[in-house]
Motif scaffolding. Sequence first.
Motif, PDB file in Angstrom:
ATOM      1  N   LEU A 171       0.827  -1.203   0.000  1.00  0.00           N
ATOM      2  CA  LEU A 171       0.000   0.000   0.000  1.00  0.00           C
ATOM      3  C   LEU A 171       0.865   1.257   0.000  1.00  0.00           C
ATOM      4  CD1 LEU A 171      -2.803   1.274   0.172  1.00  0.00           C
ATOM      5  CD2 LEU A 171      -2.666   1.067   2.678  1.00  0.00           C
ATOM      6  N   TYR A 172       1.992   1.179   0.702  1.00  0.00           N
ATOM      7  CA  TYR A 172       2.891   2.340   0.707  1.00  0.00           C
ATOM      8  C   TYR A 172       3.426   2.603  -0.698  1.00  0.00           C
ATOM      9  CZ  TYR A 172       6.903   5.274   1.830  1.00  0.00           C
ATOM     10  OH  TYR A 172       7.824   6.278   1.874  1.00  0.00           O
ATOM     11  N   TYR A 173       3.781   1.553  -1.432  1.00  0.00           N
ATOM     12  CA  TYR A 173       4.232   1.722  -2.808  1.00  0.00           C
ATOM     13  C   TYR A 173       3.148   2.385  -3.660  1.00  0.00           C
ATOM     14  CZ  TYR A 173       8.677  -0.800  -2.666  1.00  0.00           C
ATOM     15  OH  TYR A 173       9.976  -1.170  -2.442  1.00  0.00           O
ATOM     16  N   VAL A 174       1.911   1.948  -3.459  1.00  0.00           N
ATOM     17  CA  VAL A 174       0.801   2.526  -4.235  1.00  0.00           C
ATOM     18  C   VAL A 174       0.713   4.031  -4.002  1.00  0.00           C
ATOM     19  CG1 VAL A 174      -1.688   2.521  -4.568  1.00  0.00           C
ATOM     20  CG2 VAL A 174      -0.472   0.350  -4.260  1.00  0.00           C
ATOM     21  N   ARG A 175       0.764   4.414  -2.733  1.00  0.00           N
ATOM     22  CA  ARG A 175       0.592   5.835  -2.403  1.00  0.00           C
ATOM     23  C   ARG A 175       1.753   6.675  -2.891  1.00  0.00           C
ATOM     24  NH1 ARG A 175      -1.766   5.241   3.814  1.00  0.00           N
ATOM     25  NH2 ARG A 175      -3.837   4.438   3.211  1.00  0.00           N
ATOM     26  N   VAL A 176       2.993   6.162  -2.756  1.00  0.00           N
ATOM     27  CA  VAL A 176       4.155   6.950  -3.189  1.00  0.00           C
ATOM     28  C   VAL A 176       4.152   7.124  -4.694  1.00  0.00           C
ATOM     29  CG1 VAL A 176       6.669   6.978  -3.332  1.00  0.00           C
ATOM     30  CG2 VAL A 176       5.557   6.349  -1.185  1.00  0.00           C
ATOM     31  N   TYR A 177       3.890   6.044  -5.429  1.00  0.00           N
ATOM     32  CA  TYR A 177       3.885   6.159  -6.888  1.00  0.00           C
ATOM     33  C   TYR A 177       2.738   7.046  -7.361  1.00  0.00           C
ATOM     34  CZ  TYR A 177       7.528   2.676  -7.691  1.00  0.00           C
ATOM     35  OH  TYR A 177       8.720   2.020  -7.754  1.00  0.00           O
ATOM     36  N   GLN A 178       1.620   6.983  -6.666  1.00  0.00           N
ATOM     37  CA  GLN A 178       0.504   7.842  -7.054  1.00  0.00           C
ATOM     38  C   GLN A 178       0.834   9.312  -6.773  1.00  0.00           C
ATOM     39  OE1 GLN A 178      -3.233   6.597  -5.507  1.00  0.00           O
ATOM     40  NE2 GLN A 178      -4.358   8.358  -6.281  1.00  0.00           N
ATOM     41  N   THR A 179       1.504   9.555  -5.651  1.00  0.00           N
ATOM     42  CA  THR A 179       1.924  10.921  -5.349  1.00  0.00           C
ATOM     43  C   THR A 179       2.916  11.427  -6.388  1.00  0.00           C
ATOM     44  OG1 THR A 179       1.604  10.507  -2.985  1.00  0.00           O
ATOM     45  CG2 THR A 179       2.981  12.386  -3.595  1.00  0.00           C
ATOM     46  N   LEU A 180       3.867  10.564  -6.789  1.00  0.00           N
ATOM     47  CA  LEU A 180       4.817  10.952  -7.834  1.00  0.00           C
ATOM     48  C   LEU A 180       4.098  11.249  -9.146  1.00  0.00           C
ATOM     49  CD1 LEU A 180       7.697   8.431  -7.057  1.00  0.00           C
ATOM     50  CD2 LEU A 180       7.875  10.908  -6.985  1.00  0.00           C
ATOM     51  N   GLY A 181       3.094  10.446  -9.460  1.00  0.00           N
ATOM     52  CA  GLY A 181       2.341  10.705 -10.681  1.00  0.00           C
ATOM     53  C   GLY A 181       1.593  12.029 -10.611  1.00  0.00           C
ATOM     54  N   ASP A 182       1.041  12.335  -9.443  1.00  0.00           N
ATOM     55  CA  ASP A 182       0.338  13.612  -9.284  1.00  0.00           C
ATOM     56  C   ASP A 182       1.296  14.783  -9.443  1.00  0.00           C
ATOM     57  OD1 ASP A 182      -1.902  12.370  -6.682  1.00  0.00           O
ATOM     58  OD2 ASP A 182      -1.985  12.224  -8.880  1.00  0.00           O
ATOM     59  N   ILE A 183       2.514  14.637  -8.877  1.00  0.00           N
ATOM     60  CA  ILE A 183       3.499  15.718  -9.015  1.00  0.00           C
ATOM     61  C   ILE A 183       3.847  15.922 -10.485  1.00  0.00           C
ATOM     62  CG2 ILE A 183       5.883  16.362  -8.520  1.00  0.00           C
ATOM     63  CD1 ILE A 183       5.584  14.991  -5.812  1.00  0.00           C
ATOM     64  N   MET A 184       4.076  14.844 -11.208  1.00  0.00           N
ATOM     65  CA  MET A 184       4.432  14.958 -12.615  1.00  0.00           C
ATOM     66  C   MET A 184       3.285  15.558 -13.424  1.00  0.00           C
ATOM     67  SD  MET A 184       7.555  13.879 -13.148  1.00  0.00           S
ATOM     68  CE  MET A 184       7.964  14.675 -11.606  1.00  0.00           C
ATOM     69  N   ASP A 199       5.736  11.142 -17.972  1.00  0.00           N
ATOM     70  CA  ASP A 199       6.303  10.582 -16.748  1.00  0.00           C
ATOM     71  C   ASP A 199       5.203  10.248 -15.752  1.00  0.00           C
ATOM     72  OD1 ASP A 199       9.386  12.539 -16.653  1.00  0.00           O
ATOM     73  OD2 ASP A 199       8.814  10.736 -17.755  1.00  0.00           O
ATOM     74  N   ALA A 200       4.157  11.073 -15.735  1.00  0.00           N
ATOM     75  CA  ALA A 200       3.049  10.797 -14.829  1.00  0.00           C
ATOM     76  C   ALA A 200       2.412   9.456 -15.149  1.00  0.00           C
ATOM     77  CB  ALA A 200       2.015  11.918 -14.922  1.00  0.00           C
ATOM     78  N   ALA A 201       2.253   9.172 -16.442  1.00  0.00           N
ATOM     79  CA  ALA A 201       1.682   7.882 -16.828  1.00  0.00           C
ATOM     80  C   ALA A 201       2.540   6.727 -16.343  1.00  0.00           C
ATOM     81  CB  ALA A 201       1.511   7.827 -18.353  1.00  0.00           C
ATOM     82  N   GLY A 202       3.868   6.914 -16.412  1.00  0.00           N
ATOM     83  CA  GLY A 202       4.758   5.857 -15.934  1.00  0.00           C
ATOM     84  C   GLY A 202       4.572   5.574 -14.455  1.00  0.00           C
ATOM     85  N   TYR A 203       4.507   6.635 -13.649  1.00  0.00           N
ATOM     86  CA  TYR A 203       4.317   6.429 -12.214  1.00  0.00           C
ATOM     87  C   TYR A 203       2.944   5.839 -11.915  1.00  0.00           C
ATOM     88  CZ  TYR A 203       8.603   9.008 -11.168  1.00  0.00           C
ATOM     89  OH  TYR A 203       9.903   9.396 -11.066  1.00  0.00           O
ATOM     90  N   TYR A 204       1.915   6.290 -12.657  1.00  0.00           N
ATOM     91  CA  TYR A 204       0.584   5.727 -12.436  1.00  0.00           C
ATOM     92  C   TYR A 204       0.547   4.236 -12.774  1.00  0.00           C
ATOM     93  CZ  TYR A 204      -1.429  10.390 -11.766  1.00  0.00           C
ATOM     94  OH  TYR A 204      -1.745  11.612 -11.276  1.00  0.00           O
ATOM     95  N   HIS A 205       1.289   3.864 -13.807  1.00  0.00           N
ATOM     96  CA  HIS A 205       1.372   2.434 -14.156  1.00  0.00           C
ATOM     97  C   HIS A 205       1.986   1.638 -13.001  1.00  0.00           C
ATOM     98  CE1 HIS A 205      -0.071   1.903 -18.234  1.00  0.00           C
ATOM     99  NE2 HIS A 205       0.507   3.044 -18.598  1.00  0.00           N
ATOM    100  N   LEU A 206       3.078   2.150 -12.410  1.00  0.00           N
ATOM    101  CA  LEU A 206       3.702   1.466 -11.282  1.00  0.00           C
ATOM    102  C   LEU A 206       2.751   1.384 -10.097  1.00  0.00           C
ATOM    103  CD1 LEU A 206       7.286   3.050 -11.470  1.00  0.00           C
ATOM    104  CD2 LEU A 206       6.629   0.736 -12.112  1.00  0.00           C
ATOM    105  N   ALA A 207       2.057   2.464  -9.844  1.00  0.00           N
ATOM    106  CA  ALA A 207       1.085   2.450  -8.748  1.00  0.00           C
ATOM    107  C   ALA A 207      -0.024   1.440  -9.011  1.00  0.00           C
ATOM    108  CB  ALA A 207       0.514   3.854  -8.561  1.00  0.00           C
ATOM    109  N   LEU A 208      -0.471   1.369 -10.279  1.00  0.00           N
ATOM    110  CA  LEU A 208      -1.523   0.425 -10.627  1.00  0.00           C
ATOM    111  C   LEU A 208      -1.066  -1.016 -10.439  1.00  0.00           C
ATOM    112  CD1 LEU A 208      -4.339  -0.118 -11.747  1.00  0.00           C
ATOM    113  CD2 LEU A 208      -3.367   0.044 -14.059  1.00  0.00           C
ATOM    114  N   ALA A 209       0.191  -1.289 -10.815  1.00  0.00           N
ATOM    115  CA  ALA A 209       0.723  -2.642 -10.644  1.00  0.00           C
ATOM    116  C   ALA A 209       0.745  -3.031  -9.171  1.00  0.00           C
ATOM    117  CB  ALA A 209       2.131  -2.722 -11.233  1.00  0.00           C
TER     118      ALA A 209
END
Length: 1190
Positions: free
Chosen positions: A1096-1109, A1118-1128
């Motif tokens: 869950l921590y990975y989900v939140r961090v990657y989603q936050t990174l996607g929001d920043i991008m 780049d945002a799409a890349g982070y959202y993909h990681l969060a989705l995984a």
Amino acid sequence: MLRGKLRILQADSIEVSTLFTELSTHLISINSEEKVIFVTFKTSEEIWKFTTYYTIGFLGQCLENLLFDQKYWLSSLEEDITIKVSVQEDTLNLIYKGILMQEGSLFAVCSTNQIFDSSTSGGDLYLEQGDIAQFEPPFLGSGWTVLCLANGARGTAPKPALEPINPFHQKLWDLYSHFILLFFHLRLARGTCVATMAYDAEGPDELSVAPAERIIIEGLLVSCFDWFTGRKESTGEVGLVKTSVVKPSTDTSYKLNFDLVTCFTVLLPNSWRGTGLSKVAQGERCQAGVGILTRERMEVGDPESGTLEDSVLTTEAKNPGLPCFTVNPVIEGNDNTENFISLFSFLDGQDYKAEFGILYGLSSEILASSTFTGHSEEDELIAFLGVARETSRKKRLFWSQTRLCFLLGKLCAGRSKFSQARVYFEEALSVPQEGLMDLRLLASIYSNLAAIYLLQKNTQSFFVLIERLVALLLGIPDCLESLEDNFALKYMLKKAILSHNKMAEARACHLLAKHHWARAEGVQAVPYLERLLVLCAEAQSTWSISPSHGYLTLGRLYSELRLPHLTASSARKASLQPSTLTDCLSSMVLALNSLNRLYGITEQEAAVSPQMAPYLHQALSFTQVQVGECDQYHVLRYELTVSLCQIFCKHSMVGQAICCMYTFINNNPQQLTISIRERKSALIWLAWLHIDNNEPDVALDILDSVLASMPEHCTIPQEGVVLNMRGVALRCMGDLRKAAESFQAAVDICREYEDMANWAVAQANQGLLCLKAGAKRLAQSHLTEAVQLFSELDEGHEADFITVLLKLGQHYVKQHQVHYGKACYEWALLLAINANLFDCQLTATRHLCNLYGCDSPDQALCIIYNQYLVKLLRCAGDRGQEGDALKAISQLYLNLGTERAYRAALDYTKGSLGIFIDLGFRKKEAYGWLQAGKIYHLLDQTELVDLYVQVCKIYKTFKTQLTYMLRDTKFLLKLLEAAGDIFFNNCQDRDKAITFYRDRALPIAEKSSCVHTRLRLCNKLTELMLNLKLYEEAVEFALTALDISITLGEHLNERVVYHRLASLYHCLDQYELAEHYYLKTLTVCPTPLLFDEETLYYVRVYQTLGDIMFYDLKDPFDAAGYYHLALAASMDLGNKRSQLQLCTRLATIYHNFLIDRELSLFFYQKARGFAAELSVRRINISPDQHNSST
């Protein structure tokens, strides 16, 4: 000593990891303080091999080779110093059981009497304590399933009491699990036995016996088998006897000593079993009588015996060739007897002949192509032999009929006509005869027929026949050559194991090893030979034999398998319990070859490792001279003594070398003195040892006695050597005039006999004498002439040449002729590299480092030679000097004054610092920290300067300053921190905690170097200021906390600080830094993930990174890349609401920004699916739904 070596290996575990890989295990870690090495296993085969090596003693021997330093091998010659290795048996058994249960079914011993619910007979299955059975672990709530190996019955039980059989037996059944064996608790015997009842033979291969008739056991009688090979004492008839109809007689023996000795001797190569030692002392010795132990000088064995392969070829050459038979056309209705006369003549006769042995071993293809000619296809040959068989039957030529049936059976089996082949083999056994005297034929028939029964799954007939074949194999060793496969030997081994008969198991392992060895299948022979040695090790109290031959054979096989550690261990074990001098020398050769391969020593290098000292010492103990022995033992003893003395001298143990040489000289009786030349050489070598031991007066007396024994009116070349050494002794005593006279006399004699090598040495000694006397120009002349003489010599004198070059180079440098000195040093280094003289390379490199560092400063060249010095020291394993050299290189780079040089200096400083930490050099370590802090200061990395300098101060001032105020400081810090905690843990007035933390406690913690307290305070200040929105001040404390966390290795705290830094930079709108620290946070997270919270921590961090991008940096890609990681990560977690949110945002990006309709539709449909499941009414993918990530 062991703890220090383990500390070094703990930092650089490549060497120990390689060792344990060879030992079939995997290194986890090393705890040097507790002297513990942690390993693990992945398969049961690895446990089998590791436990075998541990039981035999190879594990301890390998660790001794790894951990003991060079001088240990010399200091432990008279003492029995070994490494005691203990293995946590309980932990190993747990790992073993766990692996077996993962692999599926396992074979185990019942630890108690127990009853199982039978699934085959309808009743209960009863197994006694000690019974071996096959167990299958529970599956989906079911109980354990058991298969009885005695009758094939099955049963179940919830929790049976079992213990897995040892790994060797486990592997044996895993590979060959198709036999169901009977079970006996009896033993093994040889000698004679007495029949207890009458028995009438049912076939020509059996013996009829009467009650009380004495039968001689041929080979061995193993009671767990139905038959044994016996000979009637009254008539001499040989055949198979029922084991159940005999009992032991008074002279029956149950000992196995002879069998194991025979086993080891049979397997040992012929070239290692000879007693001739003439080759050991061959070769020219140097003028001073110094013998060097090399591989070429240690050719052990009888020159006439040759190698194992040579003996095989010789045997084949002596065997008579088979006659060739012509296949004539068969005409039905005609008498074809004349066509078979030569064939019947060859095949007839009840006795075994050498030609028959060759015939029985031929394959069907060779039989059809070489033994028989004149036929176009194999059917004609089979028809021809069929008519011959029928003719021999009619004419009652029973032996010809039997052998023809055997040949027909082999031909049919070769054509995969197994049913027809079985008929012929069975007919060969049923031909009416008085008795089968050709037991090799009988074994061949049994072997081929048993293979067919096994192929056709005729279990009952197979077991009946295999019992008879085993009896022949135990009784007649030559029958082993009749086997084409090892299934009979496997049967023998497994039945011996089920019978708990260690002696029979040892015999079966012996036969299996011999079987594979004879077929050049050394790899397959290794497990059985290892098991044989394990059995021998477990029964030392009853088997009083020396298994050195077994260790030597195993060592040779390990050598072929490229296992140098195990090869060296085998050689060492063989040398610890040798039975003959040949065993000592054989183990020495094996060890020398393995150590050379292990350490990468080429054949050209003559240096002998100190690890050879125990072998030399052991061999010397076997060469004690006795009246009546041949002189070659004295020559061998001299060579061994000189080689051992050379090792002592190389490692500055001259006193032991002197004692060793005196022992050799004083233990030579007058009746068996060695040659005059050898004795003089020994005395000259002894004189040199005294000179090296600062006893020139004793050396001078010895040399004068040698001179007095030489002819008065003529000179000999050896006199030049003596005069040269006499001059060295006089120079050490300070008598320069007499020394000069002695050197000049040596020069004159060497010039007269054109002894260039000793002439060059004498000239060099004259030059050194002149240097000592202050005659520098004359010294330069002599040294230059010596260099010229050495340059004209062939290979073999490089060490002396290099010494002279270095002395001449030093002289030139002192005379300020630096360019000449540099040429001498570099010439010496090139010679040392070309001759693979490691010590000389070290000396020459040090001279060059000093030259370019002090006498002729050249930073670049000085760095180059220092780096080469580090390489040499690393190869030598001298970690202390390696650290000093790294420190010197760091200073050289530091002197260059560029940023790139500073970074290189920092790398070398860290390298030296790591070494000093490993070796426990605290003072040097402190200076290393200080140097690193200095370099960081030069690099303007001020955040690390205080850290490194503070660590240095801890080492330098802890004992002198802090101890007096340590208690009061700690109390004050605790008080201030507790006062701050009152406000920190409350919701109101939290800002008041800053005064206590930052203004009062933190300065004291910094001054007193209370690092953990400082870290705790910085963490609290960071969190507090973050909540109070004092972001910029919070960053400062967060970075400090981060640096301290990294230094202390507080990984959890390091991760927390990274996350706080990311949050702070996010709040400060420094999005690039925020992204950086979020990613740093993820890099230090533990892997693999163990809990859902981590995912869950990975989900939140990657989603936050996607929001920043996406919202802040406006970078949809780049945002799409982070959202993909969060989705995984979200999919792995199974959080559908999070997946809905992420799929929505991805659909928005691909629809409005990246313009990918296919992906947009895909994620939109995924989002609709999640929305339907979560009862979300509408999904909005418009681009203007958010404008910020916070």
